[in-house]
Scaffold this active site. Structure first.
Site, PDB file in Angstrom:
ATOM      1  N   HIS A   1     -13.668 -22.532  -2.360  1.00  0.00           N
ATOM      2  CA  HIS A   1     -14.543 -21.877  -1.388  1.00  0.00           C
ATOM      3  C   HIS A   1     -13.747 -20.963  -0.466  1.00  0.00           C
ATOM      4  O   HIS A   1     -14.251 -20.518   0.557  1.00  0.00           O
ATOM      5  CB  HIS A   1     -15.278 -22.914  -0.528  1.00  0.00           C
ATOM      6  CG  HIS A   1     -15.956 -23.982  -1.304  1.00  0.00           C
ATOM      7  ND1 HIS A   1     -15.403 -25.223  -1.502  1.00  0.00           N
ATOM      8  CD2 HIS A   1     -17.147 -23.988  -1.944  1.00  0.00           C
ATOM      9  CE1 HIS A   1     -16.222 -25.962  -2.232  1.00  0.00           C
ATOM     10  NE2 HIS A   1     -17.287 -25.233  -2.518  1.00  0.00           N
TER      11      HIS A   1
ATOM     12  N   ASP B   1      -7.890   7.039 -17.080  1.00  0.00           N
ATOM     13  CA  ASP B   1      -7.746   5.670 -16.621  1.00  0.00           C
ATOM     14  C   ASP B   1      -6.406   5.416 -15.949  1.00  0.00           C
ATOM     15  O   ASP B   1      -6.039   4.267 -15.686  1.00  0.00           O
ATOM     16  CB  ASP B   1      -7.935   4.679 -17.780  1.00  0.00           C
ATOM     17  CG  ASP B   1      -7.060   5.048 -18.977  1.00  0.00           C
ATOM     18  OD1 ASP B   1      -6.252   5.983 -18.848  1.00  0.00           O
ATOM     19  OD2 ASP B   1      -7.204   4.400 -20.024  1.00  0.00           O
TER      20      ASP B   1
ATOM     21  N   CYS C   1      -1.508   7.616 -18.232  1.00  0.00           N
ATOM     22  CA  CYS C   1      -0.772   8.628 -18.998  1.00  0.00           C
ATOM     23  C   CYS C   1       0.733   8.445 -18.821  1.00  0.00           C
ATOM     24  O   CYS C   1       1.508   8.562 -19.775  1.00  0.00           O
ATOM     25  CB  CYS C   1      -1.194  10.031 -18.556  1.00  0.00           C
ATOM     26  SG  CYS C   1      -0.423  11.369 -19.495  1.00  0.00           S
TER      27      CYS C   1
ATOM     28  N   PRO D   1      -2.637  15.867 -17.220  1.00  0.00           N
ATOM     29  CA  PRO D   1      -1.352  15.167 -17.246  1.00  0.00           C
ATOM     30  C   PRO D   1      -0.649  15.256 -18.591  1.00  0.00           C
ATOM     31  O   PRO D   1       0.585  15.334 -18.644  1.00  0.00           O
ATOM     32  CB  PRO D   1      -1.731  13.720 -16.906  1.00  0.00           C
ATOM     33  CG  PRO D   1      -3.177  13.595 -17.261  1.00  0.00           C
ATOM     34  CD  PRO D   1      -3.766  14.945 -16.966  1.00  0.00           C
TER      35      PRO D   1
END
Length: 584
Positions: free
Chosen positions: A261, A441, A444, A566
């Protein structure tokens, strides 16, 4: 382990405590600037309303599982075939919501007869627990066992419902599970109930399904609870819907021994690699000075549970599982069974817990027994081991080109050029990742660094071929195997084309006809891959104004793409490194 409300004691709360300053974290937030976003924002949740989220979650679960039913007017889930429990012991468990798939995911033949849920991180109401007991009693159960985690609210509410049910004539018993191995010194409240509770559900369920009596189930389950330990490790906090996070962890911190918790752990430390983190957990769980330790000696046989606390990726979970298997094996421990997945979570907490249950042949048989509970994994009845024999790799076909190495000035020159290329790519890793985050994402740089390390390893193992065609062909094979991603394929095509020389190979595998300008990608000019460095760098810079026609960037609005591609930046850097290496 049966309790009554009169002997409950002071146990940890079932909901997070108000934030307080503590060096341990977990239950509170250490002093930090008031501008910290974490302290000002309530995390987003995909719910309709805070008040109804627990009810709607159960309703959705039941809607998708024909073997489950809701008890009208209560937050209770029961087996749809209650008639099947006549003459057998009924098993009820539950607690606050937010630990999914616990506990509704374990309702089914061979596990729980039913479960009672509270609001998020809040113990269920006495009235609902009593209604569940009445339901299974009226269905003809030969007694009812309540399986309860060691938290104050759960013990109070289940304990009071037990007493009221007994007044009505029901045969009800209660087992309290406390498997937490975090605390080095004994606690008045005892050990918290954590993921080991799921194993108790399974053992008790198998016994009940086999027709064992209530006394027999209580005896065997109580013994099992004393032979297990659980320890959690967290990289992030969790947050109750509508509330701020329960605590704060810095980017470079992790917390050991926290509850489910968001309660305080026992140690806050710097983030460790997975292997070291797992070793730290096992060492703490088995430390002789730890009052809540699990005695684990060489030759012991255990069931291992690697439990996702909610927000850990499956990738990380697999790494932790492998580390746990290896570390236990190094201690001479036999892993009779291993369960890996999300069994008892803490909402979205990015963390993991390890549970170990010392087992004999009988307990393993109960773990293996069939169940229809949706959240129990389809376990293979075989031990876990890191020593499994690997499938032999297939041999290369007869048509595969065999590359021979050579020595001499040409080899030394090739080696120098490759070293320059690899150094360039490794130095650009972060820059390429940053550029890639705008359109892809963000990997690269990692992809190119992976290629650079593969080339370095290859060059260290054997001198590169001196003949240019053979060198390029060998590099193509290496990158196609080791680099991965679309970049690996494109580099492989370019190098193959340059080696053979078939300069139109790349265009043949692209998405645009040769007569049209290529899309924004590495395919900037496939007909002239060895153009001067300045031209390559200018072309890479020009990609910031192009519209992507392929790859992940093609799914993003061109107005959002403000950085050069990139991959094109990497190609220009590679060409510059090659030309500088040749000049020197």
């Amino acid at each position: 382990m049966e309790v009554s409300p009169g002997v409950v004691g002071s146990t940890p709360p079932s909901a997070p405590s108000p934030p307080t300053s503590t060096p341990l974290g977990g239950g509170g937030c250490p002093p930090c600037p008031t501008t910290t976003p974490l302290c000002r924002q309530v995390p987003k949740k995909l719910v309709n309303s805070v008040a109804s989220c627990a009810d709607e979650a159960l309703a959705g679960l039941v809607a998708c599982n024909p073997g489950l039913r809701l008890l009208q007017g209560h937050r209770v889930v029961l087996r749809a075939d209650l008639v099947a429990i006549r003459g057998r012991v009924a098993l009820l468990s539950g607690g606050g919501s937010g630990h999914e798939p616990a506990h509704a995911g374990y309702v089914g033949k061979g596990m729980l007869t039913g479960m009672v849920a509270g609001a998020v991180f809040t113990s269920p109401a006495v009235g609902s627990i009593l209604a569940a007991i009445r339901a299974v009693t009226q269905a003809g159960a030969a007694g009812t066992l309540l399986i309860v985690k060691n938290y104050t609210g759960d013990r109070l509410n289940f304990g009071l419902a037990l007493e009221r049910a007994r007044v009505e004539g029901a045969d009800v018993r209660m087992v309290v599970v406390g498997d937490d191995s975090a605390f080095a010194a004994p606690k008045k409240a005892g050990r918290r109930g954590l993921c080991g509770t799921v194993l108790v559900h399974k053992v008790a369920g198998a016994l009940a399904e086999a027709g064992a009596s209530l006394d027999e189930i209580v005896e065997k389950v109580s013994a099992a609870t004393k032979a297990m330990g659980t320890l959690g490790l967290s990289l992030s906090p969790c947050s109750v819907p509508g509330s701020k996070p329960t605590f704060h962890l810095a980017d470079d911190e992790m917390e050991l021994g926290l509850g489910i918790h968001g309660e305080a752990g026992v140690r806050r430390m710097k983030v460790l690699p997975a292997d070291e983190a797992v070793e730290t957990m096992l060492a703490h769980m088995t430390d002789p000075s730890n009052a809540s330790r699990l005695p684990l000696s060489p030759g012991a046989s255990v069931v291992l549970v690697v439990n996702n606390l909610g927000g850990l990726s499956c990738l990380e979970l697999g790494i932790v599982a492998g580390a746990a298997v290896r570390r236990l094996e190094s201690r001479g421990v036999r892993i009779a069974r291993a369960l890996v997945g999300s069994f008892m979570t803490a909402l979205e907490m990015a963390g993991v817990s390890l549970t170990l249950l010392l087992v004999d042949e009988e307990l393993v048989g109960l773990i293996d027994a069939d169940t229809t509970a949706m959240a129990w994994p389809n376990l293979a009845p075989a031990p876990a081991t890191s020593q499994r024999e690997e499938v032999p790799a297939p041999k290369e076909g007869q048509g595969t080109t065999q590359h021979e190495t050579s020595t001499g000035p040409g080899t030394a020159r090739a080696q120098k050029v490759l070293e320059g290329v690899c150094s360039t790519l490794l130095a650009m890793e972060d820059q390429l990742n940053e550029l890639d985050r705008a359109a892809g994402d963000g990997d690269c740089g990692h992809t190119h660094a992976r290629a650079a390390r593969a080339i370095q390893e290859w060059v260290r193992a054997r001198p590169p071929p001196a003949a240019p065609a053979q060198l390029l062909s060998t590099l193509a094979d290496l990158l196609l195997e080791k680099m991965g991603g679309s970049s690996g394929v494109l580099y492989g095509l370019f190098l193959t084309a340059a080696a053979r020389p078939l300069l139109d190979v790349a265009t043949g595998y692209g998405t645009s006809p040769p007569t049209r300008p290529p899309p924004k990608s590495l395919l900037q000019d496939p007909h002239n891959p060895l153009r001067p460095t300045q031209s390559a760098e200018a072309a890479a810079e020009a990609t910031r104004h192009m519209v992507a026609g392929a790859g992940r960037a093609s799914y993003i609005s061109s107005a959002q793409l403000l950085q050069p591609d990139p991959g094109a930046v990497a190609v220009a850097a590679v060409l510059r490194a090659v030309l500088e290496g040749l000049r020197s």
